[in-house]
Design a protein around this motif. Structure first.
Motif, mmCIF file in Angstrom:
data_model
loop_
_atom_site.group_PDB
_atom_site.id
_atom_site.type_symbol
_atom_site.label_atom_id
_atom_site.label_comp_id
_atom_site.label_asym_id
_atom_site.label_seq_id
_atom_site.Cartn_x
_atom_site.Cartn_y
_atom_site.Cartn_z
ATOM 1 N N LEU A 1 0.828 -1.209 0.000
ATOM 2 C CA LEU A 1 0.000 0.000 0.000
ATOM 3 C C LEU A 1 0.859 1.254 0.000
ATOM 4 C CD1 LEU A 1 -2.977 -0.778 2.437
ATOM 5 C CD2 LEU A 1 -3.025 -0.531 -0.042
ATOM 6 N N MET A 2 1.968 1.190 0.678
ATOM 7 C CA MET A 2 2.901 2.321 0.693
ATOM 8 C C MET A 2 3.339 2.650 -0.733
ATOM 9 S SD MET A 2 6.396 2.641 2.936
ATOM 10 C CE MET A 2 7.178 4.252 3.210
ATOM 11 N N SER A 3 3.635 1.600 -1.495
ATOM 12 C CA SER A 3 4.047 1.778 -2.887
ATOM 13 C C SER A 3 2.887 2.240 -3.751
ATOM 14 C CB SER A 3 4.615 0.455 -3.416
ATOM 15 O OG SER A 3 4.948 0.562 -4.778
ATOM 16 N N LEU A 4 1.701 1.643 -3.544
ATOM 17 C CA LEU A 4 0.516 1.989 -4.329
ATOM 18 C C LEU A 4 0.140 3.453 -4.156
ATOM 19 C CD1 LEU A 4 -1.881 0.971 -6.089
ATOM 20 C CD2 LEU A 4 -3.081 0.493 -3.951
ATOM 21 N N TRP A 5 0.238 3.948 -2.924
ATOM 22 C CA TRP A 5 -0.133 5.324 -2.620
ATOM 23 C C TRP A 5 1.012 6.318 -2.859
ATOM 24 C CZ3 TRP A 5 -2.548 3.872 2.791
ATOM 25 C CH2 TRP A 5 -3.740 3.161 2.574
ATOM 26 N N ASN A 6 2.131 5.786 -3.314
ATOM 27 C CA ASN A 6 3.298 6.629 -3.588
ATOM 28 C C ASN A 6 3.728 7.423 -2.346
ATOM 29 O OD1 ASN A 6 5.361 7.588 -5.247
ATOM 30 N ND2 ASN A 6 4.161 9.387 -5.889
ATOM 31 N N VAL A 7 3.733 6.737 -1.209
ATOM 32 C CA VAL A 7 4.164 7.332 0.051
ATOM 33 C C VAL A 7 5.648 7.037 0.239
ATOM 34 C CG1 VAL A 7 3.886 7.289 2.547
ATOM 35 C CG2 VAL A 7 1.875 7.133 1.078
ATOM 36 N N GLN A 8 6.426 8.047 0.576
ATOM 37 C CA GLN A 8 7.880 7.902 0.611
ATOM 38 C C GLN A 8 8.440 7.550 1.982
ATOM 39 O OE1 GLN A 8 9.380 7.958 -2.362
ATOM 40 N NE2 GLN A 8 7.354 8.408 -3.235
ATOM 41 N N THR A 9 7.797 8.032 3.043
ATOM 42 C CA THR A 9 8.314 7.796 4.396
ATOM 43 C C THR A 9 7.203 7.263 5.296
ATOM 44 O OG1 THR A 9 7.764 10.005 5.245
ATOM 45 C CG2 THR A 9 9.896 9.749 4.099
ATOM 46 N N GLU B 1 0.592 9.854 8.505
ATOM 47 C CA GLU B 1 -0.244 11.040 8.329
ATOM 48 C C GLU B 1 -1.426 10.741 7.407
ATOM 49 O OE1 GLU B 1 -1.514 14.852 9.095
ATOM 50 O OE2 GLU B 1 0.066 13.667 10.067
ATOM 51 N N VAL B 2 -1.183 9.961 6.349
ATOM 52 C CA VAL B 2 -2.246 9.560 5.432
ATOM 53 C C VAL B 2 -3.315 8.761 6.178
ATOM 54 C CG1 VAL B 2 -2.826 8.070 3.473
ATOM 55 C CG2 VAL B 2 -0.863 9.597 3.335
ATOM 56 N N LEU B 3 -2.879 7.828 7.006
ATOM 57 C CA LEU B 3 -3.818 6.973 7.742
ATOM 58 C C LEU B 3 -4.619 7.760 8.776
ATOM 59 C CD1 LEU B 3 -1.564 3.831 8.267
ATOM 60 C CD2 LEU B 3 -3.436 4.101 6.635
ATOM 61 N N LYS B 4 -4.026 8.801 9.315
ATOM 62 C CA LYS B 4 -4.710 9.620 10.318
ATOM 63 C C LYS B 4 -5.699 10.605 9.705
ATOM 64 C CE LYS B 4 -1.158 9.633 13.964
ATOM 65 N NZ LYS B 4 -0.172 10.475 14.689
ATOM 66 N N THR B 5 -5.463 11.018 8.467
ATOM 67 C CA THR B 5 -6.262 12.092 7.864
ATOM 68 C C THR B 5 -7.200 11.635 6.744
ATOM 69 O OG1 THR B 5 -4.442 12.605 6.328
ATOM 70 C CG2 THR B 5 -4.507 13.828 8.409
ATOM 71 N N ASP B 6 -6.954 10.442 6.182
ATOM 72 C CA ASP B 6 -7.773 9.954 5.073
ATOM 73 C C ASP B 6 -8.536 8.715 5.532
ATOM 74 O OD1 ASP B 6 -8.746 8.700 2.704
ATOM 75 O OD2 ASP B 6 -7.242 9.746 1.510
ATOM 76 N N GLN B 7 -9.820 8.895 5.863
ATOM 77 C CA GLN B 7 -10.628 7.805 6.398
ATOM 78 C C GLN B 7 -10.754 6.639 5.426
ATOM 79 O OE1 GLN B 7 -11.599 7.678 9.460
ATOM 80 N NE2 GLN B 7 -12.818 5.809 9.390
ATOM 81 N N GLN B 8 -10.862 6.944 4.140
ATOM 82 C CA GLN B 8 -11.017 5.899 3.140
ATOM 83 C C GLN B 8 -9.752 5.041 3.054
ATOM 84 O OE1 GLN B 8 -13.918 5.192 1.666
ATOM 85 N NE2 GLN B 8 -12.897 3.364 0.872
ATOM 86 N N LYS B 9 -8.597 5.696 3.062
ATOM 87 C CA LYS B 9 -7.336 4.950 3.000
ATOM 88 C C LYS B 9 -7.110 4.163 4.294
ATOM 89 C CE LYS B 9 -4.475 7.193 -0.494
ATOM 90 N NZ LYS B 9 -5.544 7.808 -1.270
#
Length: 259
Positions: free
Chosen positions: A34-42, A48-56
């Motif tokens: 999922l880190m790769s799919l969402w293009n998350v680097q760190t 932060e994505v998990l805390k702010t994006d309910q769908q993700k």
């Protein structure tokens, strides 16, 4: 900078699942895919994505808990349950029969048990509890709508008897079966199990756990069963050390707590 070990610890606290109890290779692959799919680097950014994006966040939890199930999955095992295991349970318990589907996923497993109970004519004295750690999948189970693929193993007569074909490829379970099952949220590794179960079904769940977590779980299952009660496991996860846990081996997939 947040490292992977620290990230997993924070995630464990956030979602209420101790990830150290799961096989690291499988869990790490899911997390990093999922880190790769969402293009998350760190891992800070991931958090932060998990805390702010309910769908993700929901997608993340679903990825970690993996929910794949269907009615009468491995039909021969359920045929044995209906023709051999259930008659023994009925013979040895003249009161309410208690059944627990642990890690029930989309509900197809406990509803399969309810259909069998209906066919055996014991639906009036059976209590079925279904639990899962994923609240989203529990809500889906309560809705009880299934695809062609999920009901493919149901006999045509029973499909017509217990389901409504609401649209092409979509089947809705009738209330006569739905009301037989109670659903609850549960973490198998931390929450209470109850007692005096006649049958505990836990299939294709522990394959994701470490050997240490499995050992604790099987001993807790044994203690939760009534004497003579059965544990049903998946075909790919036999209890190789069943004697060390205190079980007797009834047959493939079925283990009994001795009287």
């Amino acid at each position: 900078m947040l490292d992977y070990k620290a990230f997993k610890k924070i995630i464990s606290d956030m979602i209420g699942i101790d990830l150290t109890n799961y096989k690291s290779q499988q869990m790490d692959r899911r997390i990093n895919s999922l880190m790769s799919l969402w293009n998350v680097q760190t891992y800070e950014e991931y958090l932060e994505v998990l805390k702010t994006d309910q769908q993700k966040y929901k997608e993340f939890v679903k990825k970690l808990t993996i929910n794949v199930s269907e009615f009468f999955r491995n039909p021969d095992r359920f045929q044995e349950l209906q023709n051999s295991i259930f008659p023994e349970i009925i013979k040895n318990n003249q009161k309410t029969i208690k059944i627990w589907s642990a890690g029930c996923s989309n509900g197809s497993e406990p509803y399969t048990i309810a259909i069998i109970a209906k066919e055996l004519g014991i639906d009036g004295r059976i209590n079925i509890l279904a639990t899962d750690i994923d609240d989203i999948i529990i809500n889906k189970a309560k809705e009880a709508k299934y695809s062609d693929n999920e009901v493919r193993n149901i006999l045509p007569d029973n499909l017509a008897k217990y389901f409504d074909n609401v649209e092409k490829g979509q089947y809705s379970l009738r209330n006569s079966i739905k009301r037989m099952v109670e659903f609850k949220h549960q973490n198998l590794l931390t929450d209470p199990f109850g007692a005096d179960w006649d049958l505990i079904i836990c299939r294709n769940v522990v394959i994701y756990f470490t050997e240490e977590a499995k050992s604790v779980l099987y001993r807790r299952f044994l203690n939760a069963l009534r004497p003579g009660g059965f544990l049903m496991v998946g075909g790919t996860e036999p209890l190789l050390n069943y004697k060390s846990y205190g079980f007797e081996n009834k047959s493939i997939s079925f283990y009994r707590r001795p009287y």
